[in-house]
Design an enzyme around this catalytic site. Structure first.
Site, PDB file in Angstrom:
ATOM      1  N   HIS A 129      46.291  34.339  47.012  1.00  0.00           N
ATOM      2  CA  HIS A 129      45.351  34.813  45.988  1.00  0.00           C
ATOM      3  C   HIS A 129      46.106  35.572  44.895  1.00  0.00           C
ATOM      4  O   HIS A 129      45.935  35.311  43.706  1.00  0.00           O
ATOM      5  CB  HIS A 129      44.299  35.714  46.647  1.00  0.00           C
ATOM      6  CG  HIS A 129      43.327  36.346  45.713  1.00  0.00           C
ATOM      7  ND1 HIS A 129      42.004  35.970  45.630  1.00  0.00           N
ATOM      8  CD2 HIS A 129      43.476  37.358  44.811  1.00  0.00           C
ATOM      9  CE1 HIS A 129      41.385  36.711  44.719  1.00  0.00           C
ATOM     10  NE2 HIS A 129      42.255  37.564  44.204  1.00  0.00           N
ATOM     11  N   GLU A 130      46.963  36.491  45.320  1.00  0.00           N
ATOM     12  CA  GLU A 130      47.651  37.340  44.329  1.00  0.00           C
ATOM     13  C   GLU A 130      48.675  36.563  43.514  1.00  0.00           C
ATOM     14  O   GLU A 130      48.742  36.705  42.300  1.00  0.00           O
ATOM     15  CB  GLU A 130      48.318  38.535  45.013  1.00  0.00           C
ATOM     16  CG  GLU A 130      47.375  39.462  45.763  1.00  0.00           C
ATOM     17  CD  GLU A 130      46.129  39.847  44.986  1.00  0.00           C
ATOM     18  OE1 GLU A 130      45.115  40.173  45.609  1.00  0.00           O
ATOM     19  OE2 GLU A 130      46.149  39.813  43.728  1.00  0.00           O
TER      20      GLU A 130
ATOM     21  N   HIS B 180      47.088  34.597  40.807  1.00  0.00           N
ATOM     22  CA  HIS B 180      46.792  35.347  39.584  1.00  0.00           C
ATOM     23  C   HIS B 180      47.973  35.282  38.611  1.00  0.00           C
ATOM     24  O   HIS B 180      47.796  35.181  37.397  1.00  0.00           O
ATOM     25  CB  HIS B 180      46.489  36.816  39.906  1.00  0.00           C
ATOM     26  CG  HIS B 180      45.081  37.077  40.312  1.00  0.00           C
ATOM     27  ND1 HIS B 180      43.992  36.713  39.552  1.00  0.00           N
ATOM     28  CD2 HIS B 180      44.588  37.688  41.412  1.00  0.00           C
ATOM     29  CE1 HIS B 180      42.876  37.085  40.166  1.00  0.00           C
ATOM     30  NE2 HIS B 180      43.209  37.672  41.295  1.00  0.00           N
TER      31      HIS B 180
ATOM     32  N   TYR C 164      39.967  38.698  32.364  1.00  0.00           N
ATOM     33  CA  TYR C 164      39.500  39.172  33.667  1.00  0.00           C
ATOM     34  C   TYR C 164      38.179  39.939  33.563  1.00  0.00           C
ATOM     35  O   TYR C 164      38.051  41.108  33.959  1.00  0.00           O
ATOM     36  CB  TYR C 164      40.586  40.067  34.305  1.00  0.00           C
ATOM     37  CG  TYR C 164      40.432  40.266  35.793  1.00  0.00           C
ATOM     38  CD1 TYR C 164      40.106  41.508  36.324  1.00  0.00           C
ATOM     39  CD2 TYR C 164      40.645  39.216  36.679  1.00  0.00           C
ATOM     40  CE1 TYR C 164      39.966  41.698  37.691  1.00  0.00           C
ATOM     41  CE2 TYR C 164      40.528  39.400  38.042  1.00  0.00           C
ATOM     42  CZ  TYR C 164      40.184  40.638  38.547  1.00  0.00           C
ATOM     43  OH  TYR C 164      40.062  40.815  39.907  1.00  0.00           O
TER      44      TYR C 164
ATOM     45  N   GLU D 232      39.180  34.954  39.371  1.00  0.00           N
ATOM     46  CA  GLU D 232      39.081  35.282  40.787  1.00  0.00           C
ATOM     47  C   GLU D 232      38.885  34.029  41.652  1.00  0.00           C
ATOM     48  O   GLU D 232      39.521  33.870  42.693  1.00  0.00           O
ATOM     49  CB  GLU D 232      37.918  36.255  41.029  1.00  0.00           C
ATOM     50  CG  GLU D 232      38.340  37.697  40.874  1.00  0.00           C
ATOM     51  CD  GLU D 232      39.406  38.056  41.883  1.00  0.00           C
ATOM     52  OE1 GLU D 232      39.185  37.835  43.091  1.00  0.00           O
ATOM     53  OE2 GLU D 232      40.489  38.521  41.473  1.00  0.00           O
TER      54      GLU D 232
ATOM     55  N   ASP E  96      32.675  46.026  38.360  1.00  0.00           N
ATOM     56  CA  ASP E  96      33.695  45.066  38.804  1.00  0.00           C
ATOM     57  C   ASP E  96      34.007  44.051  37.705  1.00  0.00           C
ATOM     58  O   ASP E  96      34.046  42.837  37.919  1.00  0.00           O
ATOM     59  CB  ASP E  96      33.258  44.355  40.091  1.00  0.00           C
ATOM     60  CG  ASP E  96      34.382  43.501  40.693  1.00  0.00           C
ATOM     61  OD1 ASP E  96      35.564  43.860  40.538  1.00  0.00           O
ATOM     62  OD2 ASP E  96      34.052  42.454  41.302  1.00  0.00           O
TER      63      ASP E  96
ATOM     64  N   HIS F 134      34.276  39.531  41.404  1.00  0.00           N
ATOM     65  CA  HIS F 134      34.451  39.204  42.828  1.00  0.00           C
ATOM     66  C   HIS F 134      33.149  38.728  43.463  1.00  0.00           C
ATOM     67  O   HIS F 134      33.135  38.308  44.617  1.00  0.00           O
ATOM     68  CB  HIS F 134      34.964  40.425  43.603  1.00  0.00           C
ATOM     69  CG  HIS F 134      36.350  40.803  43.277  1.00  0.00           C
ATOM     70  ND1 HIS F 134      36.668  41.749  42.330  1.00  0.00           N
ATOM     71  CD2 HIS F 134      37.530  40.343  43.762  1.00  0.00           C
ATOM     72  CE1 HIS F 134      37.978  41.866  42.246  1.00  0.00           C
ATOM     73  NE2 HIS F 134      38.532  41.029  43.099  1.00  0.00           N
TER      74      HIS F 134
HETATM   75  C1  LIG Z   1      43.192  47.010  41.892  1.00  0.00           C
HETATM   76  C2  LIG Z   1      42.108  46.482  41.021  1.00  0.00           C
HETATM   77  C3  LIG Z   1      41.475  45.251  41.621  1.00  0.00           C
HETATM   78  C4  LIG Z   1      42.417  44.063  41.562  1.00  0.00           C
HETATM   79  C5  LIG Z   1      41.719  42.900  42.148  1.00  0.00           C
HETATM   80  C6  LIG Z   1      42.703  42.001  42.905  1.00  0.00           C
HETATM   81  S1  LIG Z   1      43.394  40.733  41.962  1.00  0.00           S
HETATM   82  C7  LIG Z   1      41.957  41.313  43.982  1.00  0.00           C
HETATM   83  O1  LIG Z   1      41.086  40.499  43.696  1.00  0.00           O
HETATM   84  N1  LIG Z   1      42.308  41.608  45.227  1.00  0.00           N
HETATM   85  C8  LIG Z   1      41.714  40.877  46.291  1.00  0.00           C
HETATM   86  C9  LIG Z   1      42.489  41.172  47.567  1.00  0.00           C
HETATM   87  C10 LIG Z   1      42.064  40.223  48.619  1.00  0.00           C
HETATM   88  C11 LIG Z   1      42.304  38.837  48.426  1.00  0.00           C
HETATM   89  C12 LIG Z   1      41.933  37.941  49.397  1.00  0.00           C
HETATM   90  C13 LIG Z   1      41.307  38.403  50.603  1.00  0.00           C
HETATM   91  C14 LIG Z   1      41.057  39.801  50.773  1.00  0.00           C
HETATM   92  C15 LIG Z   1      41.442  40.702  49.770  1.00  0.00           C
HETATM   93  C16 LIG Z   1      40.244  41.210  46.451  1.00  0.00           C
HETATM   94  O2  LIG Z   1      39.443  40.335  46.718  1.00  0.00           O
HETATM   95  N2  LIG Z   1      39.921  42.516  46.315  1.00  0.00           N
HETATM   96  C17 LIG Z   1      38.536  42.957  46.555  1.00  0.00           C
HETATM   97  C18 LIG Z   1      38.538  43.865  47.754  1.00  0.00           C
HETATM   98  C19 LIG Z   1      38.035  43.710  45.323  1.00  0.00           C
HETATM   99  O3  LIG Z   1      38.889  44.153  44.506  1.00  0.00           O
HETATM  100  O4  LIG Z   1      36.803  43.821  45.223  1.00  0.00           O
HETATM  101 ZN   LIG Z   2      42.026  38.790  42.569  1.00  0.00          ZN
END
Ligand SMILES: CCCCC[C@H](S)C(=O)N[C@@H](Cc1ccccc1)C(=O)N[C@@H](C)C(=O)O
Ligand SMILES: [Zn+2]
Length: 307
Positions: free
Chosen positions: A148-149, A152, A163, A172, A227, A232
């Site tokens: 996922h990261e 991005h 975003y 996302e 958000d 998300h």
């Molecule tokens: C710091 C500010 C937020 C950045 C959001 C990052 S790209 C993101 O989307 N992170 C994922 C991490 C993740 C990925 C796959 C599975 C589990 C968790 C994400 O979904 N974050 C959630 C918790 C959110 O930010 O709401």
């Molecule tokens: Zn993300």
């Protein structure tokens, strides 16, 4: 000061053992992977750092005997190992050399902050929190999180989807979709690190976004400013479209190729949901023809989510 590529042994976040590509330099072993094409091409590597529960200084993780089995090393072992897996997928399956397509070094940092329930790409590197032990365990412990990261980063170097609101939900969603191709044994997102004390749940579902409170149809689009406009949450709608397409044609890999081609050839920073429909149809036509069964399945996949 001999520098050489060696193979170490590491324990991951879930206690599993794995081989990792490390570098021996001046008698110390480092989490630096010199085995990828980008290394032979331009000396680029995959490097994994430790924030030591701060948010500023990060140092390349090192070990004295190349056996990476302490508790504090687990998050680094997995961030390093899974980054290599994601590099391999983009290079071997999609022909993309790292996130910029030019073999740029991939940097990860673990133990970011304290009890940090998230992971993110900051424009330069991947960063992983340890979680608080209830909502998350260390987030690099899941291949789908790492995929996922790093996706991005691919998005930033291609469509560069803004975003927020619909383009942000697509940003996302594309990260979740590529993650579901790379971590392909289920349609859940985050299941390996989410709520360690609760079995069988996940942060999101591609097959049933409603299972975790996310919409799976345009009629359920959430109008919110939180958000970044619900990126998300509203990602559930294109996520469901991806699931519909991949399952209709019986191939996550083909669906991933179409999604990747759309992202890199037909989407821009302001693409919205209906723009994503047309971009994926253009990509599908370019790859397989507009008379292919894939094309019809893709039309149906988007129609089923109201786009
Ligand atoms: C710091 C500010 C937020 C950045 C959001 C990052 S790209 C993101 O989307 N992170 C994922 C991490 C993740 C990925 C796959 C599975 C589990 C968790 C994400 O979904 N974050 C959630 C918790 C959110 O930010 O709401
Ligand atoms: Zn993300």
């Amino acid at each position: 000061n001999k520098i050489e590529h060696v193979v170490g042994t590491g324990t991951g976040v879930l206690g599993d053992t794995k081989s990792i590509n490390t570098t021996l330099r001046n008698g110390l072993y480092y989490l630096e992977d010199q085995t990828k094409y980008m290394y032979t091409q331009k000396g680029s590597t995959i490097k994994t750092n430790d924030f030591r529960n701060g948010t500023g200084t990060q140092t390349l993780m090192s070990d004295s005997d190349n056996v990476w089995n302490t508790t504090s090393q687990r998050a680094g072992v997995d961030a390093h190992y899974y980054a290599g897996k994601v590099y391999d997928y983009y290079y071997n399956t999609l022909g993309r050399n790292s996130y910029d397509g030019l073999g740029r070094t991939i940097i990860s940092g673990v133990h970011y902050s304290t009890n940090y329930n998230n992971a993110f790409w900051n424009g330069t590197q991947m960063t992983y929190g340890d979680g608080d032990g209830t909502t998350f365990r260390p987030l690099s412990g899941a291949l789908d999180v790492v995929a996922h990261e790093l996706t991005h980063a691919v998005t930033d170097y291609s469509a560069d989807l803004v975003y927020s609101y619909q383009s942000g939900a697509l940003n996302e969603s594309w990260s979740d979709a590529m993650a579901s191709v790379i971590d392909s044994n289920d349609w859940l997102i985050g299941e390996d690190v989410y709520t360690p004390n609760t079995a069988g749940d996940a942060l999101r579902s591609m097959s049933d976004p409603n299972a975790y409170g996310d919409p799976d149809h345009m009629s359920e689009y959430v109008n919110t400013s939180s958000d970044n406009g619900g990126v998300h949450t509203n990602s559930g709608i294109p996520n469901k479209a991806f699931y519909n397409f991949a399952t209709a044609i019986g191939s996550r890999d083909v669906a991933g190729k179409v999604w990747y081609r759309a992202l890199t050839s037909y989407m821009t920073s302001s693409t919205n949901f209906s723009g994503a429909r047309s971009a994926t149809l253009q990509a599908c036509a370019a790859l397989y023809g507009s008379n292919s069964s894939y094309y019809t399945a893709l039309q149906n996949a988007w129609t089923a989510v109201g786009i």
